[in-house]
Motif scaffolding. Structure first.
Motif, PDB file in Angstrom:
ATOM      1  N   GLU B  15       0.866  -1.183   0.000  1.00 60.21           N
ATOM      2  CA  GLU B  15       0.000   0.000   0.000  1.00 60.21           C
ATOM      3  C   GLU B  15       0.899   1.228   0.000  1.00 60.21           C
ATOM      4  N   PHE B  16       0.347   2.360  -0.429  1.00 53.38           N
ATOM      5  CA  PHE B  16       1.102   3.614  -0.390  1.00 53.38           C
ATOM      6  C   PHE B  16       0.556   4.449   0.759  1.00 53.38           C
ATOM      7  N   SER B  17       1.453   5.030   1.550  1.00 53.06           N
ATOM      8  CA  SER B  17       0.976   5.729   2.749  1.00 53.06           C
ATOM      9  C   SER B  17       1.912   6.866   3.105  1.00 53.06           C
ATOM     10  N   LYS B  18       1.583   7.557   4.181  1.00 55.73           N
ATOM     11  CA  LYS B  18       2.453   8.600   4.704  1.00 55.73           C
ATOM     12  C   LYS B  18       3.300   8.071   5.861  1.00 55.73           C
ATOM     13  N   ASN B  19       2.970   6.878   6.317  1.00 58.94           N
ATOM     14  CA  ASN B  19       3.763   6.269   7.396  1.00 58.94           C
ATOM     15  C   ASN B  19       3.538   4.776   7.374  1.00 58.94           C
ATOM     16  N   SER B  20       4.473   4.063   6.753  1.00 51.93           N
ATOM     17  CA  SER B  20       4.267   2.629   6.549  1.00 51.93           C
ATOM     18  C   SER B  20       4.301   1.865   7.867  1.00 51.93           C
ATOM     19  N   GLY B  21       5.007   2.400   8.866  1.00 47.64           N
ATOM     20  CA  GLY B  21       5.100   1.717  10.150  1.00 47.64           C
ATOM     21  C   GLY B  21       6.016   0.506  10.117  1.00 47.64           C
ATOM     22  N   ARG B  22       6.758   0.318   9.022  1.00 48.55           N
ATOM     23  CA  ARG B  22       7.703  -0.796   8.976  1.00 48.55           C
ATOM     24  C   ARG B  22       8.945  -0.375   8.206  1.00 48.55           C
ATOM     25  N   SER B  23       9.959  -1.233   8.254  1.00 50.55           N
ATOM     26  CA  SER B  23      11.240  -0.843   7.655  1.00 50.55           C
ATOM     27  C   SER B  23      11.157  -0.874   6.139  1.00 50.55           C
ATOM     28  N   GLU B  24      12.085  -0.156   5.515  1.00 50.02           N
ATOM     29  CA  GLU B  24      12.158  -0.197   4.055  1.00 50.02           C
ATOM     30  C   GLU B  24      12.454  -1.617   3.581  1.00 50.02           C
ATOM     31  N   MET B  25      13.239  -2.362   4.365  1.00 45.07           N
ATOM     32  CA  MET B  25      13.539  -3.736   3.951  1.00 45.07           C
ATOM     33  C   MET B  25      12.269  -4.584   3.936  1.00 45.07           C
ATOM     34  N   GLN B  26      11.436  -4.385   4.939  1.00 43.80           N
ATOM     35  CA  GLN B  26      10.195  -5.173   4.954  1.00 43.80           C
ATOM     36  C   GLN B  26       9.313  -4.800   3.761  1.00 43.80           C
ATOM     37  N   LEU B  27       9.249  -3.499   3.467  1.00 44.72           N
ATOM     38  CA  LEU B  27       8.468  -3.071   2.298  1.00 44.72           C
ATOM     39  C   LEU B  27       8.995  -3.754   1.034  1.00 44.72           C
ATOM     40  N   ALA B  28      10.329  -3.756   0.875  1.00 44.56           N
ATOM     41  CA  ALA B  28      10.937  -4.357  -0.316  1.00 44.56           C
ATOM     42  C   ALA B  28      10.615  -5.842  -0.389  1.00 44.56           C
ATOM     43  N   CYS B  29      10.724  -6.538   0.738  1.00 44.07           N
ATOM     44  CA  CYS B  29      10.439  -7.974   0.768  1.00 44.07           C
ATOM     45  C   CYS B  29       8.980  -8.242   0.405  1.00 44.07           C
ATOM     46  N   GLU B  30       8.093  -7.446   0.990  1.00 44.25           N
ATOM     47  CA  GLU B  30       6.661  -7.667   0.730  1.00 44.25           C
ATOM     48  C   GLU B  30       6.345  -7.481  -0.754  1.00 44.25           C
ATOM     49  N   ALA B  31       6.862  -6.393  -1.348  1.00 45.58           N
ATOM     50  CA  ALA B  31       6.564  -6.119  -2.762  1.00 45.58           C
ATOM     51  C   ALA B  31       7.214  -7.165  -3.661  1.00 45.58           C
ATOM     52  N   ALA B  32       8.468  -7.516  -3.365  1.00 46.53           N
ATOM     53  CA  ALA B  32       9.182  -8.487  -4.205  1.00 46.53           C
ATOM     54  C   ALA B  32       8.509  -9.857  -4.123  1.00 46.53           C
ATOM     55  N   HIS B  33       8.122 -10.263  -2.920  1.00 46.23           N
ATOM     56  CA  HIS B  33       7.461 -11.555  -2.743  1.00 46.23           C
ATOM     57  C   HIS B  33       6.124 -11.577  -3.492  1.00 46.23           C
ATOM     58  N   ALA B  34       5.395 -10.461  -3.389  1.00 48.84           N
ATOM     59  CA  ALA B  34       4.108 -10.374  -4.094  1.00 48.84           C
ATOM     60  C   ALA B  34       4.312 -10.459  -5.604  1.00 48.84           C
ATOM     61  N   ASP B 217       5.467   6.673   1.439  1.00 49.72           N
ATOM     62  CA  ASP B 217       6.099   5.423   1.842  1.00 49.72           C
ATOM     63  C   ASP B 217       5.489   4.319   0.982  1.00 49.72           C
ATOM     64  N   GLY B 218       6.304   3.355   0.591  1.00 52.25           N
ATOM     65  CA  GLY B 218       5.745   2.233  -0.152  1.00 52.25           C
ATOM     66  C   GLY B 218       6.813   1.543  -0.971  1.00 52.25           C
ATOM     67  N   ALA B 219       6.437   0.464  -1.619  1.00 58.00           N
ATOM     68  CA  ALA B 219       7.374  -0.282  -2.449  1.00 58.00           C
ATOM     69  C   ALA B 219       6.639  -0.859  -3.643  1.00 58.00           C
ATOM     70  N   VAL B 220       7.368  -0.967  -4.756  1.00 50.23           N
ATOM     71  CA  VAL B 220       6.850  -1.602  -5.970  1.00 50.23           C
ATOM     72  C   VAL B 220       7.945  -2.540  -6.471  1.00 50.23           C
ATOM     73  N   ALA B 221       7.547  -3.706  -6.980  1.00 48.94           N
ATOM     74  CA  ALA B 221       8.525  -4.643  -7.539  1.00 48.94           C
ATOM     75  C   ALA B 221       7.937  -5.324  -8.765  1.00 48.94           C
ATOM     76  N   PHE B 222       8.842  -5.720  -9.647  1.00 53.97           N
ATOM     77  CA  PHE B 222       8.444  -6.422 -10.877  1.00 53.97           C
ATOM     78  C   PHE B 222       9.297  -7.678 -11.017  1.00 53.97           C
ATOM     79  N   VAL B 223       8.752  -8.670 -11.741  1.00 55.26           N
ATOM     80  CA  VAL B 223       9.561  -9.801 -12.180  1.00 55.26           C
ATOM     81  C   VAL B 223       9.615  -9.731 -13.699  1.00 55.26           C
ATOM     82  N   VAL B 224      10.824  -9.835 -14.246  1.00 56.26           N
ATOM     83  CA  VAL B 224      10.986  -9.866 -15.701  1.00 56.26           C
ATOM     84  C   VAL B 224      11.697 -11.154 -16.105  1.00 56.26           C
ATOM     85  N   THR B 225      11.319 -11.666 -17.256  1.00 57.49           N
ATOM     86  CA  THR B 225      11.970 -12.868 -17.788  1.00 57.49           C
ATOM     87  C   THR B 225      11.813 -12.843 -19.304  1.00 57.49           C
TER      88      THR B 225
END
Lengths: 135, 389, 314
Positions: B15-34, B217-225
């Motif tokens: 989600e995109f927010s003004k205060n994610s309440g978690r670390s940037e690493m967690q955001l990255a993991c969540e987006a990448a895993h998704a 605050d937020g994260a976006v990730a893509f998978v390319v192949t």
């Protein structure tokens, strides 16, 4: 002395530097009957997480009143002061007051003012004045 | 040389927010895993990682946590939001040359609750790194926010073509119209009027508050192949038909003051023709675009650089409604960084993927081919994406 | 709002129900308005306005409003005041962990000036307790109090709306008390072997422009190699500090201390053929124009840091 007809929007008030000393802070606190320890007891202020005693809001308000009425002259009536506090006034700093006329209607003036210290803006706000015709 | 085509097959975002309440690493993991889950691949299929230099999460940390095994390719791109398409350029090259099979591209930031770029505190330190040596010519004067830097270009654009603050306001109004019907947008159900724009406070003259993208605050990730592999996966493949990065001699890191004419972004002018040629297409064949909108005026020279209108005519192009809902080139149908969120450009690329999959909140009738751009006023990049059957 | 905040919110909701809108009072002044107290105030504020102490009857500066009905040094209200404590809600917030307290805004209306001999009483109402917010000081909420001040004849002479932030101070890993306040200074440039000459030149009162010793092309900002001929031989020429505005902006928000607001910045095409970014002073932001002739003074803005600062050339 300022006469209403001489004042126009955009006029700037001369800057006024006010040295912030422990004496000034304590004198203002006592004159305003504010005995909160953070305004006179450095150890107590430290315990509450601030590096030194700091000026109370009533003193700030009093200094703003002085700044506005000094500029406006003897016939002024202060009708309203609305202010926001920012960076604290700690001993050893200097607060420079500045202001600008933002509205004039008949004999009523609106002044945007600002008191800036070494940490940033201590106070910003608006003063509403009436200039009475002198007798 | 006939190189194998590469496609975006997975998309993940927090989600995109003004205060994610978690670390940037967690955001990255969540987006990448998704993104991995969305792609139909598994973590162990991922053997490449690419991101921005400004991202604070090491590739190996994210790769390990999403279940990656051997990491065979990792790369970063400099220049802030100008780096939004560099990771795609890297991943495409790596896949085409067999260095890796499937790569994650990610960006995670607590830009609102953490270090705010617009606060004037960006990189407030005193070390002999290239950033500080560069910014030493600006920071000591208080010239230290992206809004102020881009305002210099905006002023010259106004001087050259007579554009006005209202012209920029119409861009904000258009983006906020899209945002108002995008539930993921910060400004969901909050359209903007031109009057509100004109009354918003000055940030860095001539830029007003509503000319500026949000802090997010937020994260976006893509998978390319490879496109070949993509055809066996569940999602509609989005082919990276062409991707190009560019800097020119007078390019600087977000202080683009030394070009002969700073009304334009010469990096875009320089890469545009080649970008279309490599994708074998033309401006009038594109259905929509996601253009980097850190500040509204940046849209205008981009419309000109990519040939959607002639130089100096972009303000009229906007005024005629061409970039808005129902226009001939809808721009930033997610609401852009002005209306949705500011994830350094990656959320615009995500919108292109959604449009091509048919899952956008503002789904267009036709969304087969689109242009996306990275940051303006910096060494940058652009890409043309194409829906594959 | 994230979940953590909404959980904490639940503890505050009962306070809103209990305290908001409850008008308590009267609070009486310990003393009638007196020349002594006015004198003490004016002395402390440095206020020499003739109206206050100049006449036969002293008139109180209106900004004294709130001080009249304050508690005394022992924390006691004057006899005849209500036993109810309008600040009880602040104590409840202390108990919930929001023990930090700072006044953030103040809005006073002065309807009548007070004269020597007037006797003030006041009533107070908690008008709002905001949702929890993450602030620079810590998580907390804003509590707003409306106080009304009356003269002995029950005339309303003024109102004060005061907003306090009650917060849980941010934890630091060391837990150490803060040291002395740090004056905010300009960020200092980093000087390396490529640029040291430039900053030293400014300290010496000169704006030095790098010039290639082989092909004479000038360049700025400094870099080690000439991009025209790849020579690493260079020297400097002293700029006349004259040029024309190529572009400009004025920074209004955020206000970045220690800079004045708006802070006007110009890109100047110097007569030497290079472009430079610098501040400009002595001109209003809305009077700046592309093409204006300008000239820079070298100003020591901070100990050991000198910068070119432009002004419009008449």
């Amino acid at each position: 002395m300022n006469l209403p007809q001489q004042v126009k929007v955009g006029d700037e008030l001369p800057e006024l530097p006010i040295p912030i000393t422990a004496r000034q802070i304590v004198a203002g606190a006592i004159a305003s009957q504010d005995f909160e320890d953070v305004h006179h007891d450095k150890a107590a202020a430290n315990q509450k997480g601030t590096p030194d005693i700091f000026m109370n809001i009533l003193t700030t308000n009093g200094l703003v009143g002085r700044y506005l009425s000094d500029w406006a002259g003897p016939t002024v009536r202060i009708r309203r002061i609305s202010l926001k506090l920012g960076a604290p006034n700690y001993p050893g700093d200097t607060m420079v007051m500045s202001g600008q006329v933002t509205a004039v209607q008949d004999n009523e003036l609106e002044i945007a003012f600002k008191g800036k210290n070494g940490l940033g803006n201590h106070v910003t706000g608006t003063g509403y004045l009436t200039l009475e015709e002198s007798a | 040389m006939n190189l194998p085509a590469v496609a975006i097959v997975g998309l993940g975002a927090t989600e995109f927010s003004k205060n994610s309440g978690r670390s940037e690493m967690q955001l990255a993991c969540e987006a990448a895993h998704a993104a991995v889950q969305d792609s139909g691949l598994t973590g162990s299929d991922i053997d490449g990682m690419a991101t921005f230099s400004m991202d604070n999460n090491w590739e190996i940390e994210i790769h390990r946590q999403i279940g990656g095994q051997e990491l065979r390719f990792f790369a970063r791109t400099e220049f802030g939001g100008g780096g939004a398409l560099g990771p795609f350029a890297h991943a495409v090259s790596a896949i085409q040359t067999g260095q890796c099979q499937a790569a994650i591209i990610y960006r995670a930031m607590n830009e609102r609750s953490g270090l705010r770029f617009g606060s004037g505190e960006i990189m407030n330190m005193n070390t002999l790194n290239p950033d500080m040596i560069h910014f030493s010519h600006y920071f000591p004067t208080g010239f230290m926010t992206p809004a102020a830097w881009i305002a210099m270009c905006t002023r010259r654009y106004m001087h050259k073509y007579g554009a006005t603050s209202e012209d920029f306001g119409r861009i904000a109004v258009s983006m906020r119209d899209f945002a108002a019907s995008n539930p993921a947008a910060f400004f969901y159900q909050q359209p903007l009027t031109l009057e509100q724009h004109q009354q918003s406070k000055l940030i860095a003259d001539p830029l007003r508050l509503f000319d500026c993208c949000q802090e997010s605050d937020g994260a976006v990730a893509f998978v390319v192949t490879s496109l070949e592999r993509a055809r066996d996966l569940p999602n509609t493949p989005v082919e990276i038909a062409s991707v190009r990065q560019c800097a020119v001699p007078a390019s600087r890191q977000i202080t683009p003051f030394y070009h002969a004419d700073i009304a334009h972004f010469p990096e875009f002018d320089a890469l545009s023709c080649d970008l279309f040629r490599r994708a074998d297409t033309a401006p009038n064949e594109l259905d929509f675009a996601c253009l980097y909108d850190h500040f509204t005026p940046a849209i205008l020279p981009q419309l000109e650089a990519f040939g959607f209108c002639a130089p100096g005519e972009a303000a009229d192009f906007v005024k005629d409604g061409h970039i808005s809902r129902g226009g001939k080139l809808p721009v930033n149908t997610n609401g852009g960084q002005l209306g949705e969120a500011y994830i350094h450009g990656l959320n615009g690329i995500a919108e292109v993927v959604r449009q091509m999959r048919g899952t956008s909140a503002n789904q267009l009738e036709r969304s087969d081919q689109a242009l996306v751009t990275a940051g303006a006023g910096v060494p940058t990049g652009a890409a043309i994406l194409r829906k594959q059957a | 709002m994230n979940t953590a905040l909404s959980d904490l919110e639940q503890a505050i909701e009962p306070l809103r129900k209990r305290y908001i809108g409850q008008r308590v009072g009267p609070y009486l002044a310990w003393n009638k308005v007196s020349r002594t107290q006015i004198w003490q105030w004016c002395a402390a504020m440095g206020d020499t306005h003739p109206e206050y102490l100049g006449g036969e009857t002293a008139i109180a500066p209106p900004t004294m409003l709130q001080s009249w009905t304050f508690r005394d040094v022992h924390g006691d209200y004057a006899p005849g005041s209500t036993d109810q404590n309008t600040y009880e809600v602040l104590g409840k917030l202390d108990e919930l962990g929001y023990f930090g307290s700072v006044a953030v805004s103040y809005d006073q209306q002065y309807l009548e000036y007070l004269h020597e001999g007037d006797h003030v009483h006041s009533f107070s109402t908690i008008s709002d307790i905001s949702a929890l917010k993450n602030t620079a000081l810590g998580t907390g909420c804003f509590v707003t109090e409306l106080a009304e001040y009356f003269r002995q004849d029950k005339t309303l002479i003024g109102t004060a709306t005061i907003t306090y932030l009650k917060y849980q101070p941010n934890q630091t890993s060391t837990g150490a008390p803060p040291s002395s306040p740090r004056k905010i200074e300009r960020i200092r440039p980093v000087e390396n072997t490529d640029s040291q000459h430039y900053w030293q030149g400014l300290r010496d009162g000169k704006l030095l422009i790098q010039q290639c010793s082989d092909c004479d092309v000038s360049r700025h900002p400094p870099q080690p190699m000439c991009e025209a001929c790849q020579s690493i031989n260079w020297h400097t020429v002293e700029s006349t500090r004259r040029g024309k505005i190529y572009s400009f902006t004025s920074i209004h928000h955020p206000e970045i201390p220690p800079f004045d607001s708006p802070n006007c910045i110009v890109l100047v095409d110097l007569d030497e053929g290079v472009r430079i970014a610098a501040q400009i002073t002595g001109v209003k932001y809305d009077e700046l124009k592309i093409g204006m002739p300008v000239r820079a003074n070298i100003v020591e803005v901070q100990k050991g840091l000198s910068l070119p600062i432009f002004e419009v050339e008449q």
